[in-house]
Write a protein that holds these residues in place. Structure first.
Motif, PDB file in Angstrom:
ATOM      1  N   ARG C 240       0.668  -1.038   0.190  1.00  0.00           N
ATOM      2  CA  ARG C 240      -0.204  -0.098  -0.061  1.00  0.00           C
ATOM      3  C   ARG C 240       0.826   1.388  -0.099  1.00  0.00           C
ATOM      4  NH1 ARG C 240      -3.665   1.513   4.367  1.00  0.00           N
ATOM      5  NH2 ARG C 240      -4.481   3.183   3.109  1.00  0.00           N
ATOM      6  N   ILE C 241       2.016   1.364   0.723  1.00  0.00           N
ATOM      7  CA  ILE C 241       2.832   2.422   0.982  1.00  0.00           C
ATOM      8  C   ILE C 241       3.227   2.914  -0.309  1.00  0.00           C
ATOM      9  CG2 ILE C 241       4.470   3.446   2.412  1.00  0.00           C
ATOM     10  CD1 ILE C 241       3.602   0.334   3.823  1.00  0.00           C
ATOM     11  N   ASP C 242       3.584   1.931  -1.142  1.00  0.00           N
ATOM     12  CA  ASP C 242       4.335   2.322  -2.267  1.00  0.00           C
ATOM     13  C   ASP C 242       3.432   2.215  -3.456  1.00  0.00           C
ATOM     14  OD1 ASP C 242       6.962   2.311  -0.884  1.00  0.00           O
ATOM     15  OD2 ASP C 242       6.744   0.326  -0.780  1.00  0.00           O
ATOM     16  N   MET C 243       1.995   2.434  -3.424  1.00  0.00           N
ATOM     17  CA  MET C 243       1.019   1.903  -4.507  1.00  0.00           C
ATOM     18  C   MET C 243       1.185   2.874  -5.555  1.00  0.00           C
ATOM     19  SD  MET C 243      -2.552   2.741  -3.006  1.00  0.00           S
ATOM     20  CE  MET C 243      -2.946   4.211  -2.488  1.00  0.00           C
ATOM     21  N   TYR C 244       1.536   4.182  -5.317  1.00  0.00           N
ATOM     22  CA  TYR C 244       1.843   5.164  -6.339  1.00  0.00           C
ATOM     23  C   TYR C 244       3.170   4.740  -7.311  1.00  0.00           C
ATOM     24  CZ  TYR C 244      -1.427   8.235  -4.417  1.00  0.00           C
ATOM     25  OH  TYR C 244      -2.590   8.991  -3.726  1.00  0.00           O
ATOM     26  N   GLY C 245       4.127   4.442  -6.751  1.00  0.00           N
ATOM     27  CA  GLY C 245       5.258   4.119  -7.319  1.00  0.00           C
ATOM     28  C   GLY C 245       5.202   2.505  -7.887  1.00  0.00           C
ATOM     29  N   ALA C 246       4.385   1.791  -7.239  1.00  0.00           N
ATOM     30  CA  ALA C 246       4.591   0.401  -7.550  1.00  0.00           C
ATOM     31  C   ALA C 246       3.121  -0.404  -7.424  1.00  0.00           C
ATOM     32  CB  ALA C 246       5.600  -0.623  -6.661  1.00  0.00           C
ATOM     33  N   PRO C 247       2.236   0.197  -8.223  1.00  0.00           N
ATOM     34  CA  PRO C 247       0.753  -0.398  -8.147  1.00  0.00           C
ATOM     35  C   PRO C 247       0.614  -1.773  -8.350  1.00  0.00           C
ATOM     36  CG  PRO C 247       1.133   0.698 -10.220  1.00  0.00           C
ATOM     37  CD  PRO C 247       2.534   1.065  -9.642  1.00  0.00           C
ATOM     38  N   TRP C 248       1.365  -2.517  -9.222  1.00  0.00           N
ATOM     39  CA  TRP C 248       1.552  -3.985  -9.372  1.00  0.00           C
ATOM     40  C   TRP C 248       1.636  -4.778  -8.046  1.00  0.00           C
ATOM     41  CZ3 TRP C 248       4.871  -0.862 -11.922  1.00  0.00           C
ATOM     42  CH2 TRP C 248       6.249  -0.834 -11.336  1.00  0.00           C
ATOM     43  N   GLY C 249       2.381  -4.411  -7.104  1.00  0.00           N
ATOM     44  CA  GLY C 249       2.519  -4.996  -6.070  1.00  0.00           C
ATOM     45  C   GLY C 249       1.249  -5.061  -4.972  1.00  0.00           C
ATOM     46  N   LEU C 250       0.533  -4.044  -5.306  1.00  0.00           N
ATOM     47  CA  LEU C 250      -0.741  -4.331  -4.740  1.00  0.00           C
ATOM     48  C   LEU C 250      -1.824  -5.037  -5.537  1.00  0.00           C
ATOM     49  CD1 LEU C 250      -2.398  -2.990  -2.366  1.00  0.00           C
ATOM     50  CD2 LEU C 250      -3.032  -1.024  -3.670  1.00  0.00           C
TER      51      LEU C 250
END
Lengths: 498, 338, 285, 603
Positions: C240-250
Motif C-alpha cells: 500500500r505504502i508504495d502503491m503510487y510507485g509500484a501499483p502492481w505490488g498491490l
C-alpha cells in the motif's frame, strides 16, 4: 538581552524584506493531531511544533540546537546544580492580555507537578523541589538533587509556560481542550484529527513571524499528504516517503529537503536472557549493515551512527566507529557455540508505522541476523505496549526503537536511555547504573560531557545497544517559500519566509 | 396498522435489551483478559510503580471483575464510558465526535447497495431465460468474490492512482471547512448552503460508499432475482396474467412487493457485515470515523474506546435487524395479524 | 427455477473446482514451485517492476516488494497460508455450526431457544469487528486466525442449517422413523443429516472463500499471521505504502484473493446446483 | 357443430419442444350459455386447454397445429396485446386453488378494484360499489369489510367466491373453471358449484369446466368431453356419458368411483397407468388399449377416430357399443365381512387434546383441538373417520401413534395406556400410513430399504438375504413388481408411492393401521387400486384399520363403522350404511347431502 538580540538577528533572514514578504496563509500537511492542548502533558515530539506556536518556552533553541533566550532573558545555574536563578522578560503577555510573570513560571514547573497532575513534564522537572519568587521577573528554582541540564530541559518538549490564572479558571480538562498561551499564534479553529487554524498575534512580544495565518491539515497518510501538496491544497508537507522526496527533487515544481534531526533509530538490548552473553550482543551489532539500511529505506540520506548520539552534539566521538563485519559476528557467535546452522533464537519487537520504515528496517535486520546465526522472530507491538512490556520486564531481548532528543544533550540520549529509574531503560546492570548516576548529577558541564563520551564508548563496546541511523525528517514545500529546517524536527513559523 | 408496526418495533427493541446486556458483559470480560493494564495505559510513561498502583486502586481494577463491570455499567448508563488513554479525555466525547462520519458512510453505502442491488436484480430478472441472465448471474458471482476491503483497494488503485478521478483520503478537501451542526458533513454542507463543500464531501465519500455498497449489492441482486423467480411460480401471478395484466403491471404491481420480503430480511441480517465493513474501508480511505478510531484504539490498546466502539457496532447492528423485522411485518400482512 | 438447472449445468463446478485445485497445488507444492524463498531480501533491488512492465526482469517475474522479496514466490507461499486457513477454519466452523444447528433444529424447545439466542448475540457483532477483537485477545498466529474464524463463522452455518433441519424434521419420514423406534441420534444421523448434507457441503465451500478473505483482512491489518509467514493480506498491506510507485505490488495479491474466492464461490454454487436443485435459485451467500 | 359458437377449438395439437404431443387433434366447441365439461385424470392434458386459450402455456410447450376461435376471432393468430385485452374482459378464469390465487400482500379490495379499473370503471367510488355489489351477488356477507381484508384472513370458500366474482365482473362471454372445487371441503364444494351455475345463468356466460370428477361434471355440465392421454375419447351430453358411456374408459372411470348410494360393489381396477407423452409417440393403436378390458389386437394396431355414434354423442372406440358390457369385478366369495375379534384394539374415553400456541407477540393461547372423544376399534375392524379440515382428525392420529401426548382422558392402544406405557412397546403394533407419500418417503433411501426400515430399529438385525426376501414379500403384498426395490421414491408414480407407503407400514405386521387421507389427491383409477388393495390386505393379513378421509364414499366403500368428526368432537358414529343412509346429526346430513350432490341435481 544581548543574546536575545543575537538570536533575533539569526532568525530574521533578509530583514528588509520582512514585511514585503508577509504570507497571508500557510497550509501545512501534518501527520498527527496534538491529541491534547495541555502543552505540559505530552513529551511526544509530533505535537511540539504546533504547541510551540501557541505557547512559549522559557529557553529557545537555534536551528542547530544551541540554547538561546526565550521567555527567560537570562539564567544562571548554581555551582552545585542544586538551584538556578532565572530572569523573565517583562514584556511577555498571554493572548488574553495578562502579563506572564514568575507566578506562571512557578505554577508551570512546580505547582502543577506538585498537585500531582498527570503530566509528562514530571519526567524532567520531577526533581524541582520549589521555585522561589523574588519578583515578577526574578525567581530561583530549587532541585531535590543536582539538575545540571535544567536549561536544556527548559528548552525541551512539554516545557511551555502556561497561565496560572487561566489554568485555575478552566481546570485540567479545560487545559486539554482550549489552549491559551503567550506564543506568537492563537488557536482560531480546531477540529480533532482534521484541522487546526492558528492566527498571528500582532501584539506578540518577540520577533513577528511572516505568516499571518497557519492552517494545519492533519493527514495521517503519507500518500495523502503528498497528494495534498501536489494538488496545491497545502504549501508544505512533512514526513513524505523518501521515494516521493526523491521524485520531488528531480522535478522542479516543489522543493524537497531531507533534514537530519536529533532523533536516532536503534535496537534496544536487554542485559539478561540470551543477551546476557556479550558475544551475542556484539555479534548482533556487527551483523547489521547500516549503510545498506540507509540505502534501501532512506535513499542513502540517513546518516549511519555507531553511538547513542548524533554528529555535532556534545558527547559525540567523531572518530569512534563500530564496523559492519559479519565474519566477526560469526566468530563471536561461534565462540558462544552458535552458528547459522544452530542459531541462537530470540524475540525481536518492532513497531509498525510508528516512524517511517520501522517495520521494513526490522524485517531487514531479521534477515541480516539470520545470515550470521541469530534467529529472531519478529513481534509487532505499539509504542504504548513497549512501555507496558518494559515496565513489567516482559520486553523482548531486542526491540527496534526510536529516540527523540530535542536538546541534543547526551543526558537526554544515553543518560535517560540507561537510567534504570526511568521507563526507557532496557539494559539494566549495576555497572551501567554505577557509571550513570554520578553523571546525572555532575554539575560541571565539561566533566559531564567527557563522562558521557566515555559512557557512550563503553555502551557500544559492551553491546548495550545497537545504534542504527540518525532519523531524517522529510519536508516538501512549494516553490516561492524558503524554509530553514530545525535540527529538533520542529517546523518553525519564524523559519519560513517567502 | 401503523400501531401494529410500532408495537412490533417496540417489542423487538425490548427484546434487544437483554441481548445487548449480554454483549456488554462479553466484551467487558474479553477486554479485561487482554494483556494490557488500563492503569498503566492511562498514565504517562514516566509513572512510577506507586502511581500505577494508586491509579489501579482508583479505577477499581483490584476489585473482582463483576464489581468492575457494575462500576462500568453504572457509568455507562449515566453516559460516562471512562477515559480514553490515548486522548486522555472522555471516551464518550472522543467516540461521539467520530460517530456521525461513520453513520453517514454506512447509510450512504446502504442506500447505494440497495439501489444497485434492486436495480440489478430487476434487470437480471427481466432478462430471464436469455443469455443475458446467465451473463448477469456470472457477473454477480464475480463481484461477490470481491469483499469490501478488496474493492476499496481496487478503487484506490484504479480510480485513485492509475486514473486519479476520486480522492482517496479523508472526508473533505483540505482547506475546506463546514461549521459542524449535525456532524453529518453532507447535511451540514447543505444546511450552510455551501455547495462546493457538499460536492467535495460527495467526491470524497464516493469511493468508500461505492466500495461498501458494491460489495453488498450482488447478494441483494441474487436474493431478489431468486425470490422473483419463486414469486413468479405462485399461482396468483398466473391468475393476474389470466386477468390480462401486462408484464410490467405484474412485475411492479403484483410480484415486487412480495419478492422484496427476502431482500428486506437479508439486509437486516447482513447489515452487521456492511457496518463492520466500514471499519476496514474507513481505515483504507483514512476516513475519520469510528472504524479508524477503533483500529487506532486497538493499536494503542485504548480499552475504554475499544469497548465503546464495539458496543456501538453491536447496538447499531441489533437496531437495524429489528428495523428490518418491522419492515418485514409491514410488507407481509400474514405476519402482521398472525 | 427449472431453467436454472440447465443453465451451464456444471460449468461453475468445473471451472471453480479446477481453479481451487490449482491454488491448492500452489499451496501444497510451494517449496518446489516458488523460484525463491519468500523471505529472501535483496535490499538493493527493491520494488522491481514485473517482467511485462518496462524495467522488469525475468529474474523476478512479478517483480519485488519494498524489501526486495520476490512477489511471485510470496504469492505462491501465500496460497499455502490461505489454503491452510480456509480448509481447517471452515471445517471447524462447519462442525461447530452443524452440531448446534442439528441440536436446535431437531429438538426445538428450550435447546433451540438457547442456541438461537446465543447465535443472536454472536450475530450482533459485525464479523470483522468480532474477529479483530478475538485476535487482540488471542494474539497473532495461523492457529489463532483459524480459531478466530471458527469462533466467528460457526453461526453462519448454524443459522442456515437450523432452518434446513427444521424443514427435514417436518417431513413425515422423520416422524415415521420415530414411530418405528429410531433413537434421536439415529434419526439425526440417518434421516436428517443426509437431507441437510448438500446444503452443508455447499456452505462449506462458500465458507472457504470467506475464510480466505477473513485471513487476508486480518493479515492486512497485521492481526493475522506472524510477519515471517507470507500471506496475501500482508503483501497488500506492505504494497500500500508504495502503491503510487509500484501499483502492481498491490494489484497482484488482490488478484490472487479474488481468483481464489471466486473459484470457491463458483464451486459452491456448482455444488448447490448439482447436489440440491431445490435450492438452485434461492438464498444468497 | 357449425352453428355459432363462443369458443371453437379446432384440431388443437400442443407439443413439447422435443415433439412429444401433450394434446392431439382436440376439437371442442361451446355454444353460448352452455357448460362444457372436460373430464380427465392428471396427465390427460386437460389443463393445457385453459393455458392454450390464455396463451400461458408452460415454457417448452407450444401449439403445433390447429386453431382456437373465440367469438369469431381467431385467438391463435392475434397479436399478444389484443389477445391479452380479451383476458379478464371477455374471458374469465376460475382457478384451482383459491388460497394461493390472490396476492397475499394486497387487500382484496385493492385487487378487485384494480381489476374493475382495468375493465373500465373510472371512479374509485363506482369501483367500490361494484365490488360490493358483486360480493353480495356471490353471497359474501359484510362485503365492505372484505374489501379491507387480506386473502389469508378469508377461508378457501370465501376466496373462491371472490375469484368467481372477479371472473364474472365483466360479464364475460366465456369463463374457464379449472378444477374450481378440488381444493375445497366437501360442503363448500357443493355451494361453489351451485354458485358457478347460478352466475352463469345470470350472466348468460359459457363455461369451460375442467375437472377429474365424473359425478361433479355430470352435475354441472350440459356437455362433457372425456380426455385421455391428450385425445378426446368421448363427447356428448353429460347425462348420457355418465349413464350410457360409449367408450370403455368413461365406463371404467365410472365403475372405479366409489359411491354413497346403491350396492357396495367392488371398484373397477384399471391396470397400469396412462401412457406418458413419450410413450404415446410410439403407440400406433388406441392409447387406452393397454388398460382396456375390451382391447383386441386391432385396438393396438389402429387408432379409432372420434365418430358420432348417436346424435351428439361421439366416441373414439372400435366397439363403442360394447362399453356398456364392462361389468364391475364380481363381488367374489371372500367378500364376506371377516368376523371381528372381541378384543379392543383402540379405546378412547373422554379423550382430549389441547395445544399451547404462541402467536407472534409471544402470547400463549390454549387451543382445544379435541374434546371428549369416546370411541373404540375392535380387532380386525375397519373404522372410518370423516370430517372436514380442522375437525381434528390429524391430531387424533398423531395422538394414537404417539407423536403427540394425551392431555386429557384416556387412550388405550392395543390394550396399553398410551400415556403411561413406554413408547417402544407400541412400535411394532401401531403403524401409520401417511397422507403425502412425497414427504413420507425419504427420497434418499431405496424402496427396498424404505419398506423394511422398521427392521433397522430392532436389536436383532436380519441378514441381507432375509431382508431381501422380506422386501420382495412386502412388495408382492402391495402388488408392486419386485424390481422397484432398487429404485428411489421420486422414480415412482403417485399410486406406487402410496403402495410403498402402505407396504412399509405392514413391515412389522401391526395390529392397528392408521391411514390418514391416503387416497386424497389421487386419480380415480389409482384411488380404486389403493382402496381395493386395502380390502385385499384385510383378508390376507388381519389388522384393524382407522381410515381418515374427507370422502364419505371412500369410507363407505372400505369401512364397517364410521365416526363423524366436527370441530374436534365426534358428532355421530355407527355402521357406515346406517350413518350415511339416514344421518342424524345436521352436520352429517350436510356432508351426505354434499356428497350426494349429483343425485340431488339428477332428480
Amino acid at each position: 538581552m544581548k543574546l536575545a538580540a543575537m538570536t533575533g538577528g539569526a532568525l530574521l533572514v533578509r530583514p528588509d524584506f520582512a514585511f514585503a514578504g508577509e504570507i497571508d496563509n500557510l497550509a501545512i500537511a501534518w501527520t498527527t493531531d496534538t491529541a491534547t492542548w495541555d502543552p505540559n502533558q505530552r513529551l511526544s515530539p509530533d505535537p511540539q511544533t504546533i504547541l510551540k506556536m501557541v505557547f512559549d518556552q522559557p529557553i529557545d533553541q537555534t536551528s542547530d540546537l544551541k540554547l538561546t533566550s526565550g521567555v527567560l532573558s537570562d539564567w544562571a545555574l548554581a555551582e552545585d546544580a542544586m538551584s538556578m536563578r532565572v530572569t523573565l522578560r517583562d514584556d511577555v503577555t498571554f493572548s488574553d492580555g495578562t502579563k506572564l510573570t514568575t507566578e506562571d513560571f512557578r505554577y508551570t514547573f512546580f505547582e502543577r507537578l506538585n498537585k500531582g497532575e498527570e503530566l509528562d513534564l514530571a519526567v524532567g522537572f520531577g526533581t524541582v523541589s520549589d521555585i522561589e519568587i523574588l519578583s515578577p521577573t526574578e525567581a530561583v528554582m530549587h532541585f531535590a538533587k543536582p539538575f545540571p541540564i535544567v536549561a536544556q530541559w527548559l528548552s525541551f518538549s512539554a516545557s511551555y509556560i502556561v497561565s496560572k490564572a487561566y489554568a485555575e479558571k478552566v481546570g485540567p480538562e479545560g487545559m486539554k481542550t482550549s489552549p491559551m498561551g503567550s506564543g506568537p499564534y492563537v488557536l482560531k479553529e480546531y477540529k480533532r484529527d482534521s484541522r487546526i487554524v492558528l492566527v498571528r498575534r500582532d501584539d506578540y512580544w518577540g520577533e513577528l513571524p511572516l505568516i499571518k495565518r497557519i492552517t494545519i491539515e492533519i493527514i495521517p497518510d503519507p500518500t495523502a499528504r503528498l497528494a495534498a501538496l501536489e494538488s496545491g491544497t497545502v504549501d508544505l508537507a512533512t514526513e513524505l516517503s523518501i521515494r516521493d522526496i526523491k521524485r520531488l527533487q528531480q522535478g522542479d515544481a516543489f522543493n524537497a529537503v531531507t533534514n537530519p534531526i536529533a532523533r536516532i533509530i536503534y535496537v534496544t538490548i536487554r542485559a539478561d536472557g540470551v543477551f546476557a552473553d556479550r558475544n551475542i550482543r556484539l555479534a548482533a551489532h556487527h551483523a547489521i549493515d547500516k549503510s545498506l539500511l540507509s540505502k534501501a529505506f532512506f535513499g542513502g540520506d540517513a546518516v549511519t551512527i555507531d553511538q547513542p548520539t548524533i554528529p555535532g552534539m556534545p558527547g559525540f566521538l567523531p572518530d569512534f566507529h563500530f564496523d559492519f563485519d559479519d565474519a566477526k559476528a560469526k566468530e563471536l557467535l561461534a565462540a558462544s557455540g552458535f552458528g547459522p546452522d544452530n542459531p541462537v533464537s530470540l524475540d525481536f519487537a518492532t513497531t509498525n508505522g510508528q516512524f517511517p520504515g520501522d517495520y521494513d528496517i526490522a524485517r531487514a535486520i531479521v534477515t541480516m541476523w539470520e545470515k550470521v546465526g541469530i534467529k529472531a522472530n519478529l513481534k509487532v507491538i505499539t509504542e504504548s505496549q513497549w512501555y507496558e512490556l518494559n515496565a513489567s520486564a516482559k520486553l523482548p531481548p531486542a526491540s527496534l526503537f526510536v529516540w527523540e532528543n530535542g536538546t541534543g544533550d547526551p543526558e537526554l540520549f544515553a543518560g535517560n536511555m540507561f537510567d534504570a529509574d526511568l521507563p526507557f531503560a532496557t539494559y539494566r546492570t549495576p555497572e551501567v547504573t554505577a557509571m550513570i548516576k554520578p553523571l546525572l548529577s555532575e554539575p560541571d558541564n565539561d566533566k559531564r560531557i567527557k563522562g558521557y563520551e566515555a559512557f557512550n564508548k563503553f555502551l557500544i563496546e559492551e553491546g548495550a545497544m545497537i545504534p542504527l541511523l540518525q532519523a531524517i525528517q522529510t519536508i516538501g514545500y512549494r516553490k516561492g517559500i524558503e524554509l530553514k529546517p530545525w535540527a529538533n524536527g520542529l517546523i518553525r513559523p519564524h523559519a519560513i519566509t517567502s | 396498522m401503523i400501531i401494529a408496526i410500532l408495537r412490533i418495533l417496540a417489542r423487538r427493541l425490548l427484546a434487544i435489551i437483554p441481548v445487548f446486556v449480554v454483549v456488554t458483559i462479553l466484551v467487558f470480560g474479553a477486554l479485561r483478559i487482554l494483556p494490557v493494564d488500563p492503569a498503566q495505559m492511562s498514565l504517562p510513561p514516566s509513572a512510577t510503580i506507586e502511581q500505577v498502583e494508586a491509579k489501579r486502586e482508583a479505577m477499581g481494577l483490584n476489585r473482582p471483575i463483576w464489581e468492575q463491570y457494575t462500576i462500568w455499567a453504572k457509568g455507562a448508563v449515566a453516559g460516562d464510558l471512562g477515559e480514553s488513554s490515548q486522548y486522555r479525555m472522555s471516551t464518550a466525547a472522543v467516540v461521539l465526535d467520530r460517530l456521525p462520519a461513520t453513520i453517514e458512510l454506512v447509510i450512504c453505502a446502504l442506500v447505494f447497495a440497495v439501489g444497485v442491488g434492486v436495480g440489478g436484480g430487476l434487470l437480471v430478472f427481466s432478462a430471464r431465460d436469455t443469455v443475458l441472465e446467465t451473463v448477469g448471474l456470472v457477473v454477480i458471482s464475480a463481484v461477490m468474490a470481491l469483499p469490501d476491503f478488496l474493492l476499496a483497494l481496487l478503487f484506490i488503485l484504479v480510480l485513485g492512482v492509475l486514473m486519479p478521478i476520486f480522492p482517496v483520503n479523508g472526508r473533505l478537501e483540505p482547506g475546506m471547512q463546514v461549521p459542524t451542526q449535525t456532524g453529518f458533513l453532507l447535511i451540514d454542507a447543505l444546511l450552510t448552503g455551501d455547495f462546493r463543500a457538499f460536492f467535495s464531501a460527495l467526491h470524497y465519500i464516493a469511493l468508500p460508499v461505492m466500495a461498501l455498497g458494491l460489495a453488498f449489492s450482488p447478494t441483494i441482486m441474487r436474493v431478489l432475482h431468486a425470490s422473483l423467480v419463486n414469486t413468479y411460480q405462485q399461482s396468483y401471478i398466473l391468475q393476474a396474467r389470466l386477468r390480462g395484466l401486462s408484464g410490467r403491471e405484474i412485475l411492479f404491481g403484483q410480484a415486487l412487493k412480495n419478492a422484496m420480503l427476502p431482500v428486506v430480511i437479508l439486509v437486516g441480517t447482513q447489515f452487521g457485515g456492511l457496518f463492520g465493513g466500514t471499519l476496514l474501508v474507513e481505515m483504507i480511505f483514512s476516513f475519520p470515523g469510528l472504524g479508524n478510531l477503533m483500529v487506532k484504539a486497538m493499536q494503542t490498546s485504548d480499552l475504554s474506546v475499544i469497548m465503546a466502539i464495539s458496543l456501538i457496532y453491536c447496538a447499531t447492528t441489533l437496531l437495524f435487524n429489528s428495523l428490518a423485522d418491522a419492515l418485514a411485518y409491514l410488507l407481509n400482512p400474514r405476519l402482521r395479524n398472525g | 427455477m427449472m431453467r436454472k438447472k440447465f443453465r451451464l449445468p456444471d460449468l461453475g463446478l468445473v471451472i471453480g473446482g479446477s481453479l481451487v485445485g490449482l491454488v491448492l497445488i500452489c499451496g501444497v507444492f510451494a517449496p518446489w514451485i516458488a523460484p525463491y524463498h519468500p523471505n529472501d531480501q535483496e535490499l538493493l533491488y527493491i520494488l522491481a517492476p514485473p517482467v511485462w512492465a518496462d524495467g522488469g526482469s525475468a529474474a523476478h517475474l512479478f517483480g519485488t516488494d519494498s524489501l526486495g522479496r520476490d512477489t511471485l514466490s510470496r504469492m505462491i507461499y501465500g496460497a499455502r497460508t490461505a489454503m491452510t486457513v480456509a480448509a481447517v477454519a471452515s471445517l471447524g466452523a462447519m462442525l461447530l455450526g452443524a452440531f448446534f444447528a442439528h441440536l436446535a433444529g431437531y429438538f426445538g424447545g428450550w435447546v433451540d431457544w438457547i442456541i438461537s439466542r446465543t447465535v443472536e448475540v454472536w450475530l450482533s457483532f459485525p464479523p470483522v469487528v468480532l474477529s479483530m477483537l478475538l485476535i487482540t485477545g488471542l494474539g497473532i498466529g495461523i492457529d489463532k486466525v483459524i480459531l478466530a474464524i471458527v469462533l466467528v463463522d460457526w453461526t453462519r452455518f448454524c443459522r442456515v442449517l437450523r432452518s434446513e433441519v427444521q424443514v427435514a424434521r417436518g417431513q413425515d419420514y422423520v416422524a415415521f422413523a420415530r414411530l418405528i423406534g429410531f433413537s434421536h441420534l439415529r434419526v439425526i444421523m440417518k434421516e436428517i443429516l443426509p437431507a441437510t448434507l448438500p446444503m452443508l457441503i455447499t456452505l462449506l465451500s462458500l465458507q472457504m472463500g470467506i475464510s480466505v478473505v477473513v485471513e487476508a483482512i486480518l493479515s492486512f491489518v497485521a492481526m493475522g499471521v506472524p510477519s515471517d509467514v507470507p500471506a496475501w493480506g500482508q503483501m497488500i498491506a506492505d504494497a500500500r505504502i508504495d502503491m503510487y510507485g509500484a501499483p502492481w505490488g498491490l494489484a497482484l495479491p488482490i488478484a490472487a484473493i479474488f481468483v481464489t474466492v471466486l473459484s470457491f464461490n463458483l464451486f459452491g454454487d456448482g455444488l448447490r446446483r448439482t447436489l440440491d436443485p431445490r435450492h438452485a435459485a434461492n438464498r444468497g451467500t | 357443430m357449425n352453428d355459432q359458437t363462443i369458443l371453437h377449438i379446432k384440431n388443437l395439437e400442443i407439443s413439447l419442444k422435443t415433439g412429444h404431443k401433450i394434446l392431439n387433434g382436440v376439437d371442442l366447441a361451446i355454444r353460448p350459455g352452455r357448460v362444457l365439461g372436460v373430464i380427465g385424470e392428471s396427465g390427460a392434458g386437460k389443463s393445457m386447454l385453459g393455458s392454450a386459450i390464455a396463451a400461458t402455456l408452460p415454457r417448452g410447450l407450444a401449439i403445433s397445429r390447429g386453431s382456437i376461435d373465440f367469438d369469431g376471432l381467431t385467438l391463435t393468430d392475434m397479436n399478444a396485446k389484443t389477445r391479452r385485452d380479451l383476458l379478464g374482459r371477455d374471458i374469465g378464469f376460475i382457478p384451482q386453488e383459491p388460497m394461493s390465487a390472490l396476492n397475499p400482500s394486497l387487500t382484496i379490495g385493492h385487487q378487485i378494484c384494480h381489476h374493475l379499473a382495468r375493465i373500465g370503471l373510472r371512479t374509485a367510488q363506482s369501483r367500490e360499489d361494484r365490488a360490493v355489489e358483486l360480493f353480495s351477488e356471490v353471497g359474501l356477507d359484510r362485503p365492505r369489510d372484505l374489501l379491507k381484508s387480506y386473502p389469508h384472513q378469508l377461508s378457501g370458500g370465501m376466496l373462491q367466491r371472490v375469484l368467481i366474482a372477479m371472473a364474472f365482473a365483466s360479464h364475460p362471454r366465456l369463463v374457464i373453471a379449472d378444477e374450481p372445487t378440488t381444493a375445497l371441503d366437501v360442503t363448500i364444494q357443493q355451494k361453489v358449484v351451485e354458485l358457478i351455475a347460478r352466475m352463469r345463468e345470470t350472466h348468460n356466460t359459457s363455461v369451460l369446466f375442467i375437472t377429474h370428477d365424473l359425478q361433479l361434471a355430470a352435475e354441472v355440465c350440459d356437455d362433457v368431453a372425456v380426455l385421455y392421454a391428450g385425445r378426446i375419447v368421448e363427447t356428448g351430453a353429460a347425462r348420457r356419458i355418465i349413464e350410457a358411456p360409449m367408450h370403455p374408459y368413461s365406463r371404467c372411470l365410472n365403475l372405479a368411483t366409489p359411491n354413497l348410494s346403491g350396492p357396495k360393489a367392488r371398484l373397477m381396477i384399471l391396470p397400469g397407468t396412462m401412457p406418458s407423452p413419450l410413450e404415446r409417440t410410439v403407440m400406433t393403436g388406441c392409447e387406452f388399449a393397454p388398460r382396456c378390458p375390451l382391447a383386441e389386437t386391432r385396438c393396438h394396431s389402429s387408432r379409432p377416430a372420434l365418430e358420432e355414434i348417436v346424435a351428439g354423442h361421439h366416441s373414439a372406440c372400435h366397439w363403442p357399443e360394447r362399453s356398456g358390457m364392462i361389468a364391475p369385478p364380481a363381488t367374489s366369495a371372500e367378500q364376506v365381512v371377516p368376523t371381528l375379534g372381541s378384543a379392543m384394539i383402540l379405546q378412547a374415553k373422554g379423550l382430549g387434546k389441547a395445544y399451547r400456541q404462541h402467536d407472534w407477540l409471544g402470547r400463549v393461547r390454549r387451543v382445544e383441538a379435541l374434546r371428549e372423544l369416546n370411541f373404540e376399534v375392535r380387532e380386525g375392524e375397519f373404522v372410518g373417520i370423516v370430517g372436514e379440515s380442522g375437525s381434528g382428525k390429524s391430531s387424533l392420529t398423531k395422538m394414537i401413534v404417539g407423536l403427540e401426548d394425551v392431555t386429557s382422558g384416556t387412550l388405550e392402544v392395543v390394550g396399553m395406556d398410551r400415556a403411561t406405557t413406554p413408547r417402544e412397546r407400541f412400535f411394532d403394533k401401531v403403524q401409520l400410513v401417511f397422507q403425502d407419500p412425497q414427504s413420507a418417503l425419504n427420497p434418499r433411501r431405496t424402496i427396498g430399504s424404505l419398506v423394511t426400515q422398521a427392521l433397522e430399529a430392532r436389536d436383532s438385525q436380519p441378514s441381507a438375504a432375509e431382508r431381501k426376501d422380506m422386501v420382495a414379500a412386502l412388495l408382492a403384498k402391495v402388488m408392486l413388481p419386485p424390481d422397484v426395490a432398487g429404485r428411489f421414491s421420486d422414480q415412482l408414480s403417485g399410486g406406487q408411492k402410496q403402495r410403498v407407503n402402505i407396504a412399509r407400514a405392514l413391515c412389522s405386521n401391526p395390529r392397528l393401521l392408521i391411514a390418514d387421507e391416503i387416497v386424497s389427491g389421487l386419480d380415480v383409477s389409482v384411488q380404486a387400486q389403493i382402496l381395493e388393495l386395502l380390502r385385499e390386505l384385510r383378508n390376507e393379513v388381519g389388522f384393524s384399520l382407522l381410515l381418515i378421509s374427507h370422502d364419505l364414499a371412500v369410507v363407505r366403500h372400505v369401512c364397517d363403522r364410521t365416526l363423524v368428526m366436527c370441530k374436534g368432537e365426534i358428532v355421530e358414529q355407527g355402521p357406515v350404511e346406517e350413518v350415511f343412509a339416514n344421518p342424524q346429526h345436521p352436520y352429517t346430513r350436510q356432508l351426505v347431502a354434499a356428497a350426494l350432490g349429483p343425485v340431488v341435481v339428477g332428480r
